[in-house]
Motif scaffolding. Structure first.
Motif, short mmCIF file in Angstrom:
data_model
loop_
_atom_site.label_atom_id
_atom_site.label_comp_id
_atom_site.label_asym_id
_atom_site.label_seq_id
_atom_site.Cartn_x
_atom_site.Cartn_y
_atom_site.Cartn_z
N PRO A 84 0.74 -1.26 -0.03
CA PRO A 84 0.00 0.15 -0.04
C PRO A 84 0.95 1.33 0.01
CG PRO A 84 0.05 -0.87 2.16
CD PRO A 84 0.75 -1.77 1.53
N LEU A 85 0.39 2.25 -0.71
CA LEU A 85 1.01 3.55 -0.74
C LEU A 85 0.53 4.48 0.51
CD1 LEU A 85 2.21 2.60 -3.55
CD2 LEU A 85 1.83 4.95 -4.36
N PRO A 86 1.40 5.52 0.87
CA PRO A 86 0.66 6.35 1.91
C PRO A 86 -0.49 7.16 1.29
CG PRO A 86 3.29 6.43 1.90
CD PRO A 86 2.80 5.54 0.66
N ALA A 87 -1.10 7.43 2.12
CA ALA A 87 -2.46 8.44 1.65
C ALA A 87 -1.77 9.52 0.89
CB ALA A 87 -3.31 8.90 2.82
N GLU A 88 -2.66 10.10 0.00
CA GLU A 88 -2.15 11.55 -0.62
C GLU A 88 -1.82 12.45 0.19
OE1 GLU A 88 -5.39 12.43 -3.40
OE2 GLU A 88 -5.11 10.53 -4.59
N ARG A 89 -2.53 12.52 1.16
CA ARG A 89 -2.41 13.95 2.05
C ARG A 89 -0.80 13.70 2.76
NH1 ARG A 89 -6.31 11.02 4.58
NH2 ARG A 89 -5.85 10.42 6.75
N ASP A 90 -0.62 12.30 3.10
CA ASP A 90 0.70 12.18 3.63
C ASP A 90 2.00 12.37 2.85
OD1 ASP A 90 -0.35 11.38 6.05
OD2 ASP A 90 -0.75 9.47 5.53
N LEU A 91 1.69 11.93 1.48
CA LEU A 91 2.61 12.19 0.30
C LEU A 91 2.94 13.53 0.08
CD1 LEU A 91 1.61 9.17 -2.07
CD2 LEU A 91 3.94 9.40 -1.11
N ALA A 92 1.83 14.30 0.03
CA ALA A 92 1.78 15.60 -0.25
C ALA A 92 2.68 16.42 0.96
CB ALA A 92 0.58 16.14 -0.35
N GLN A 93 2.51 16.05 2.13
CA GLN A 93 3.00 16.72 3.40
C GLN A 93 4.78 16.25 3.42
OE1 GLN A 93 1.19 15.99 7.07
NE2 GLN A 93 3.10 16.77 8.17
N ASP A 94 4.95 15.12 2.93
CA ASP A 94 6.33 14.70 2.82
C ASP A 94 7.05 15.25 2.04
OD1 ASP A 94 5.63 12.89 4.82
OD2 ASP A 94 5.51 11.06 3.93
N TYR A 95 6.60 15.37 0.46
CA TYR A 95 7.32 16.16 -0.39
C TYR A 95 7.11 17.61 -0.57
CZ TYR A 95 8.76 11.37 -2.08
OH TYR A 95 9.29 10.20 -2.09
N GLY A 96 6.19 18.08 0.43
CA GLY A 96 5.86 19.40 0.26
C GLY A 96 5.31 20.09 -1.03
N ILE A 97 4.40 19.11 -1.54
CA ILE A 97 3.73 19.38 -2.62
C ILE A 97 2.15 19.35 -2.45
CG2 ILE A 97 5.59 18.74 -4.46
CD1 ILE A 97 4.23 15.95 -4.52
N SER A 98 1.42 19.85 -3.36
CA SER A 98 -0.19 19.79 -3.32
C SER A 98 -0.51 18.35 -3.56
CB SER A 98 -0.77 20.66 -4.18
OG SER A 98 -0.78 20.11 -5.66
N ARG A 99 -1.82 18.12 -2.93
CA ARG A 99 -2.58 16.89 -3.00
C ARG A 99 -2.78 16.78 -4.61
NH1 ARG A 99 -6.73 15.60 1.55
NH2 ARG A 99 -6.92 13.76 0.25
N ILE A 100 -3.27 17.77 -5.11
CA ILE A 100 -3.60 17.72 -6.50
C ILE A 100 -2.33 17.11 -7.49
CG2 ILE A 100 -4.13 19.11 -8.61
CD1 ILE A 100 -5.69 20.89 -7.04
N THR A 101 -1.19 17.57 -7.13
CA THR A 101 0.10 17.20 -7.62
C THR A 101 0.30 15.58 -7.57
OG1 THR A 101 1.10 19.35 -7.66
CG2 THR A 101 2.57 17.56 -7.86
N VAL A 102 0.26 15.41 -6.16
CA VAL A 102 0.24 13.81 -5.85
C VAL A 102 -0.85 12.86 -6.63
CG1 VAL A 102 -0.05 12.15 -3.98
CG2 VAL A 102 1.15 14.29 -3.66
N ARG A 103 -2.16 13.81 -6.70
CA ARG A 103 -3.11 12.66 -7.21
C ARG A 103 -2.94 12.57 -8.74
NH1 ARG A 103 -7.30 15.60 -5.92
NH2 ARG A 103 -7.44 14.89 -3.96
N LYS A 104 -2.41 13.68 -9.35
CA LYS A 104 -2.06 13.64 -10.91
C LYS A 104 -0.88 12.43 -10.93
CE LYS A 104 -1.04 16.48 -14.83
NZ LYS A 104 -0.84 17.81 -15.37
N ALA A 105 0.11 12.41 -10.20
CA ALA A 105 1.28 11.44 -10.34
C ALA A 105 0.87 9.94 -10.18
CB ALA A 105 2.18 11.82 -9.19
#
Length: 240
Positions: free
Chosen positions: A35-56
């Motif tokens: 399982p991958l981390p939740a989108e909000r956790d990835l966004a926080q870890d990488y300092g990017i928006s959730r929209i950017t994570v979701r698109k990736a």
């Protein structure tokens, strides 16, 4: 596990994250079913928006590298092992692995063999055959393009084939008993990539099969284009 983004890289952030995840999946740093981390956790870890994570992530879902499960999250897709030593159909392989096979028909029709098929496969000129062209899916994800040719004597009609060609051949008493297969690497053209939900010019695997009845007659000729990012081909070798 996959390292930070490069602040000096001018590539779009979602593409940077996408490439890091893609590489980690291919190199098995992120193994199947992880399982991958939740989108909000990835966004926080990488300092990017959730929209950017979701698109990736969506791009990798479209490539078949990730699966979204309602209420559970996003997981690394399971790779399929195709064993060359076993003469089985796509549907049988998927069911044996606990996956649900399905198809999208591109063509299901009667015709004659072409001159190239006569030369390449030793078929009789003018032979009447059924042609079955389809996209094959496992759990709803596109896995392969399959183009099959079967002599008309083997089936009552092209409509007699449902999800599995081999089930139809078995019911008609013409299931193959042996086959010759050849595997080679290919690059998908635009149409193939679009049907498989893969990027243009992405790597794939072409498996050409000639299957025979016990009396030596050819009963099936198929050309199957498999996504290289979802399949592993396995063969058991012996020193004897």
């Amino acid at each position: 596990m996959i390292g930070p983004l490069d602040p000096e890289d001018r590539t779009a952030l979602y593409r940077q994250l996408q490439q890091k995840l893609r590489t980690a999946i291919i190199e098995n740093i992120l193994p199947p079913e992880k399982p991958l981390p939740a989108e909000r956790d990835l966004a926080q870890d990488y300092g990017i928006s959730r929209i950017t994570v979701r698109k990736a992530l969506q791009g990798l879902v479209d490539e078949g590298l990730l699966n979204r499960r309602q209420g559970s999250g996003t997981f690394v897709a399971r790779r399929v092992e195709k064993v060359f030593s076993q003469l089985t159909s796509f549907s049988e392989e998927m069911k044996a692995r606990g996956q649900s096979p399905s198809s999208k028909w591109l063509r299901r029709a009667e015709g004659r063999v072409t001159s190239d098929e006569v030369m390449n496969y030793g078929l009789s000129p003018g032979l009447h055959v059924y042609r079955f062209d389809r996209v094959r899916y496992a759990d709803g994800a596109p896995m392969a393009l399959e183009y099959s040719i079967v002599p008309v004597f083997a089936l009552p009609s092209p409509d007699s084939v449902g999800d599995s060609l081999y089930v139809a051949l078995t019911d008609a008493g013409y299931r193959p008993v042996r086959a010759l297969q050849r595997l080679r690497a290919v690059l998908f053209d635009h149409q193939q990539a679009e049907l498989l939900g893969a990027p243009d010019k992405s790597a794939g695997l072409l498996v050409e099969r000639r299957a025979f009845l016990g009396d030596g007659r050819i009963i099936e000729i198929s050309r199957s284009f498999y996504r290289g990012d979802t399949y592993d081909f396995v063969a058991e070798l012996s020193a004897e």
